[in-house]
Enzyme design. Structure first.
Site, PDB file in Angstrom:
ATOM      1  N   CYS A   1       4.775  -0.117   2.053  1.00 42.04           N
ATOM      2  CA  CYS A   1       4.584  -1.363   1.298  1.00 42.04           C
ATOM      3  C   CYS A   1       4.459  -1.088  -0.191  1.00 42.04           C
ATOM      4  O   CYS A   1       4.924  -1.874  -1.016  1.00 42.04           O
ATOM      5  CB  CYS A   1       3.360  -2.117   1.818  1.00 42.04           C
ATOM      6  SG  CYS A   1       1.812  -1.191   1.727  1.00 42.04           S
TER       7      CYS A   1
ATOM      8  N   GLU B   1      -2.489  -8.070   3.724  1.00 41.41           N
ATOM      9  CA  GLU B   1      -1.731  -7.173   2.846  1.00 41.41           C
ATOM     10  C   GLU B   1      -0.270  -7.425   3.142  1.00 41.41           C
ATOM     11  O   GLU B   1       0.229  -7.081   4.213  1.00 41.41           O
ATOM     12  CB  GLU B   1      -2.128  -5.721   3.108  1.00 41.41           C
ATOM     13  CG  GLU B   1      -1.617  -4.758   2.036  1.00 41.41           C
ATOM     14  CD  GLU B   1      -0.227  -4.243   2.345  1.00 41.41           C
ATOM     15  OE1 GLU B   1       0.745  -4.787   1.761  1.00 41.41           O
ATOM     16  OE2 GLU B   1      -0.111  -3.328   3.160  1.00 41.41           O
TER      17      GLU B   1
END
Length: 473
Positions: A278, A244
């Site tokens: 994020c 990720e």
């Protein structure tokens, strides 16, 4: 090649090293050292991974015992919530209320995966053979976690891995090792020995863990350059990777949006955890006629939000986590201002101890500025006008990232049609960055490889095993 990069997770070469066997841990609210963690060396991983492999044989053999242990682990995390939350806030900087929320999410994830099991599937294809797809765990898993959500992201990796029957070697960021070590101690009261091991240290510890021949799955959250390095390291042993790699999420406001109605949600979608998320909103596209109104609504909130140490109960926005990241936030902001942008709020470091940066709303930003095209990962938000919806969608899709995005407007059908045009893994309408434990989470383009969350996260830690046998006469 280092496993951490300064643009999102870590730059450990700037983590102070002690002369003894530990390294310093800094409180971002003061900039001062307040603790230390063991500086484990790469050669020590051989014994750690070997013990994880030995523990795997017993752990994988008893699914019922795994369920019981993981449920007990969730209870233990909740019981230790006060100590975990204070430790997390002290080293990460986030407000204490957000740390408590992270602890709750950690426990919830353990409980969710404790009750999730793979399903055996029978294949019927007309042959006189009974074919069954069963599922087997992979072996020891390496979980490499950044500093923005140390416990929540750790649990997102180890909970499905453990539920699937794997063992885990967990490496936190050297900026936030202490709460993770405490979490490891809490989990050790419910899990068998060596099923979950926390290792702490500076590079090249992470590089060695990612490339270790005894690791069968590497799951990593961090920057794109570091993710590429992790994938290259894991390729040496053909280990599976789940990456990720951050995002540059765009929020597209439609011309029927009610600005005051959505302003609070939009602001916190960008500034929660000081923008160090994020999947935070990192750029906003607004119809030209609404641009000034949106800028002022967000700037008013940026000017008045309470910024301070996370342990202060009045604080809503804490410091940036570490000195390298603060320097990056300052750099991209100065670059934008030098290129003609204007700060409607903030735009500078705060004159106080610690790593504080004023919540910043930028307008008149050149579309090719790094604060637009890259990932600032801090309390800075550019707001850009558009004249046609096609222009806005093209701009939203115009970076190498593809983690999330959102569309904001009154006509939900129209907003959903626009959301369907966004090139990302998750699109929200009139909110942003809200995830269910049961849903998949994945990015496209440079935002990641593999899937986390829900049953997809469980199956990502398993491999299929097919058994054929003749049908009974």
């Amino acid at each position: 090649m280092p496993i951490y990069e300064p643009d999102e997770p870590d730059e450990p070469d700037r983590v102070p090293r002690r002369r003894d066997a530990g390294f310093a841990v800094v409180d971002p609210a003061t900039g001062q050292t307040f603790g230390e963690a063991p500086d484990q060396q790469p050669h020590e991983l051989d014994a750690v991974v070997d013990r994880a492999h030995r523990a795997w044989h017993g752990w994988r053999a008893d699914p019922a015992a795994r369920t019981t242990a993981l449920r007990a682990a969730a209870d233990a995390v909740e019981t230790a919530g006060d100590d975990l939350a204070r430790s997390l806030t002290r080293e990460q900087g986030k407000p204490l209320a957000e740390s408590y929320a992270e602890i709750a999410r950690t426990a919830a994830r353990l409980r969710y995966f404790a009750d999730l099991a793979p399903r055996t599937r029978r294949i019927t294809d007309g042959r006189p053979v009974r074919s069954e797809i069963r599922w087997r765990p992979l072996g020891p898993v390496a979980a490499i976690v950044p500093w923005n959500f140390p416990l929540q992201l750790a649990a997102a990796k180890f909970a499905p891995a453990l539920a699937a029957g794997n063992t885990v070697v967990l490496k936190p960021s050297p900026f936030t090792p202490l709460a993770t070590r405490l979490l490891g101690s809490v989990l050790a009261t419910t899990l068998p020995e060596d099923v979950l091991t926390v290792v702490t240290g500076r590079e090249p510890l992470g590089a060695r863990l990612a490339s270790h021949p005894g690791i069968r799955h590497v799951t990593f959250t961090g920057s794109v350059p570091t993710g590429r390095a992790v994938a290259e390291a894991a390729a040496a042993s053909l280990a599976r990777v789940t990456l990720e790699l951050g995002g540059n999420d765009a929020a597209v406001l439609l011309d029927d949006v009610e600005v005051e109605r959505i302003a609070d949600r939009l602001f916190w979608a960008a500034f929660r955890n000081c923008g160090q998320v994020c999947m935070a909103v990192k750029r906003v596209y607004v119809p030209a006629r609404l641009h000034a109104e949106v800028v002022e609504a967000l700037a008013q909130r940026a000017r008045t939000v309470a910024v301070g140490p996370g342990l202060d109960p009045d604080t809503r926005l804490g410091p940036v986590n570490n000195a390298p990241q603060l320097a990056r936030v300052e750099e991209v902001t100065k670059r934008a201002l030098a290129d003609g942008a204007r700060a409607a709020a903030g735009g500078h470091r705060l004159d106080r101890p610690g790593y504080f940066f004023a919540p910043t709303i930028l307008t008149d930003v050149p579309p090719d500025s790094p604060v637009v095209t890259g990932e600032q990962f801090g309390p800075v938000l550019p707001v850009l006008p558009y004249r046609s919806l096609d222009e806005a969608v093209d701009a939203a899709n115009g970076t190498g990232f593809g983690l999330g995005g959102s569309v904001w407007g009154t006509d939900l059908d129209r907003a959903e049609a626009v959301a369907d045009r966004l090139e990302c893994g998750t699109a929200w309408i009139n909110h942003h960055a809200e995830l269910s434990l049961a849903q998949p989470f994945a990015g496209i383009k440079s935002s990641g490889v593999g899937v986390a969350g829900g049953p997809w996260g469980l199956y990502g830690n398993l491999r299929p095993f097919v058994v054929h046998r003749p049908q009974e006469a």
